[in-house]
Scaffold this motif. Structure first.
Motif, mmCIF file in Angstrom:
data_model
loop_
_atom_site.group_PDB
_atom_site.id
_atom_site.type_symbol
_atom_site.label_atom_id
_atom_site.label_comp_id
_atom_site.label_asym_id
_atom_site.label_seq_id
_atom_site.Cartn_x
_atom_site.Cartn_y
_atom_site.Cartn_z
ATOM 1 N N LEU A 138 -9.296 -7.478 6.240
ATOM 2 C CA LEU A 138 -7.865 -7.208 6.068
ATOM 3 C C LEU A 138 -7.630 -5.741 5.717
ATOM 4 N N ALA A 139 -8.475 -5.207 4.854
ATOM 5 C CA ALA A 139 -8.303 -3.817 4.409
ATOM 6 C C ALA A 139 -8.548 -2.825 5.544
ATOM 7 N N LEU A 140 -9.430 -3.174 6.466
ATOM 8 C CA LEU A 140 -9.785 -2.255 7.549
ATOM 9 C C LEU A 140 -8.949 -2.469 8.800
ATOM 10 N N SER A 141 -8.059 -3.435 8.748
ATOM 11 C CA SER A 141 -7.219 -3.737 9.908
ATOM 12 C C SER A 141 -6.477 -2.490 10.381
ATOM 13 N N PRO A 186 -1.915 -4.345 0.189
ATOM 14 C CA PRO A 186 -1.115 -5.565 -0.020
ATOM 15 C C PRO A 186 -1.738 -6.812 0.593
ATOM 16 N N ALA A 187 -2.329 -6.686 1.761
ATOM 17 C CA ALA A 187 -2.921 -7.870 2.408
ATOM 18 C C ALA A 187 -4.072 -8.428 1.581
ATOM 19 N N VAL A 188 -4.814 -7.551 0.920
ATOM 20 C CA VAL A 188 -5.923 -8.006 0.075
ATOM 21 C C VAL A 188 -5.367 -8.693 -1.169
ATOM 22 N N GLU A 189 -4.325 -8.118 -1.749
ATOM 23 C CA GLU A 189 -3.711 -8.752 -2.912
ATOM 24 C C GLU A 189 -3.176 -10.142 -2.555
ATOM 25 N N GLU A 190 -2.535 -10.232 -1.401
ATOM 26 C CA GLU A 190 -2.019 -11.540 -0.973
ATOM 27 C C GLU A 190 -3.155 -12.543 -0.807
ATOM 28 N N SER A 201 0.197 -7.238 -11.067
ATOM 29 C CA SER A 201 0.279 -6.744 -9.698
ATOM 30 C C SER A 201 -0.925 -5.856 -9.418
ATOM 31 N N LEU A 202 -1.436 -5.936 -8.206
ATOM 32 C CA LEU A 202 -2.554 -5.090 -7.794
ATOM 33 C C LEU A 202 -2.075 -3.940 -6.922
ATOM 34 N N SER A 203 -0.786 -3.751 -6.864
ATOM 35 C CA SER A 203 -0.213 -2.676 -6.061
ATOM 36 C C SER A 203 -0.795 -1.330 -6.497
ATOM 37 N N GLY A 204 -1.169 -0.535 -5.523
ATOM 38 C CA GLY A 204 -1.753 0.769 -5.807
ATOM 39 C C GLY A 204 -3.244 0.709 -6.060
ATOM 40 N N ARG A 205 -3.775 -0.506 -6.217
ATOM 41 C CA ARG A 205 -5.220 -0.655 -6.436
ATOM 42 C C ARG A 205 -5.938 -1.124 -5.171
ATOM 43 N N LYS A 222 -3.501 -15.990 -2.802
ATOM 44 C CA LYS A 222 -3.521 -17.218 -1.993
ATOM 45 C C LYS A 222 -4.735 -18.082 -2.298
ATOM 46 N N HIS A 223 -5.881 -17.436 -2.494
ATOM 47 C CA HIS A 223 -7.125 -18.191 -2.691
ATOM 48 C C HIS A 223 -7.504 -18.326 -4.168
ATOM 49 N N GLY A 224 -6.653 -17.834 -5.040
ATOM 50 C CA GLY A 224 -6.912 -17.991 -6.466
ATOM 51 C C GLY A 224 -8.176 -17.310 -6.949
#
Length: 204
Positions: free
Chosen positions: A61-64, A184-188, A177-181, A192-194
């Motif tokens: 997801l991060a490399l998409s 967004p797709a990785v945070e989601e 929130s993991l924003s900026g770390r 989602k998977h807990g």
């Protein structure tokens, strides 16, 4: 062709991996950067990472959107402890005529003399170290292996991102929130998977 090889547990991948890697790729004109998630990092045998399937999915997801950034499952499929010298040896056999660069942070470089066969690692690929605080450029001089092969190591200090996977896991455990770390797709995906709910060390 110039090939970069960037190993790590990526548990999870974050901007402290992604931004320096992208900057290095642009600076030395890599044709391809291969991310190699470890099955089990040396020295961390008692530290159970998140399942490889999750770590690989988050990395994807991060490399998409970056066709020049790809993932190798070689260490995951090999199993056991993921020794860099074995991985680089495999890439040397697969890409014998290409220029190979091994990316790592100065935090990892600080313990380089304790790695399996450091001299062979330096023979198999040129090393590119990017600064990860609090480990500064002087770690190059403190490593006997690196000092003896200083011309084989490039230092990259134009992008500094003070984020660690431990910090991301702890933030996730606190429900922050993991924003900026991390993207967004990785945070989601984490939500989602807990993942990382239990603590900074518990992965699920």
């Amino acid at each position: 062709m110039k090939i970069g090889i960037f190993g790590g547990t990526f548990d999870p991948v974050h901007y402290g991996h992604l931004k320096p890697a992208a900057a290095v790729a642009a600076a030395i004109l890599l044709d391809r950067l291969i991310f190699v998630p470890a099955h089990r990092a040396p020295g961390k045998e008692e530290d159970e990472p998140a399942p490889a399937a999750h770590r690989v999915a988050m990395l994807a997801l991060a490399l998409s959107g970056r066709k020049d950034f790809v993932i190798s499952l070689s260490e995951v499929e090999r199993g056991g402890i993921s020794y860099t010298v074995e991985t680089l040896g495999a890439f040397a056999r697969e890409f014998p005529r290409d220029e190979r660069y091994f990316l790592l942070g100065t935090d990892a470089l600080a313990g380089f003399d304790g790695w399996r066969e450091p001299a062979e690692i330096l023979r198999l690929a040129r090393m590119v170290a990017f600064v990860r605080e609090p480990y500064e450029a002087d770690v190059l001089e403190r490593s006997a292996s690196v000092s003896a092969n200083r011309s084989s190591v490039l230092l990259f200090d134009s992008v500094r991102v003070k984020i660690s996977s431990t910090d991301v896991r702890r933030a996730a455990a606190r429900g922050e929130s993991l924003s900026g770390r991390t993207p967004p797709a990785v945070e989601e995906y984490i939500v989602k998977h807990g993942l990382y709910r239990d603590s900074g060390t518990g992965r699920t």
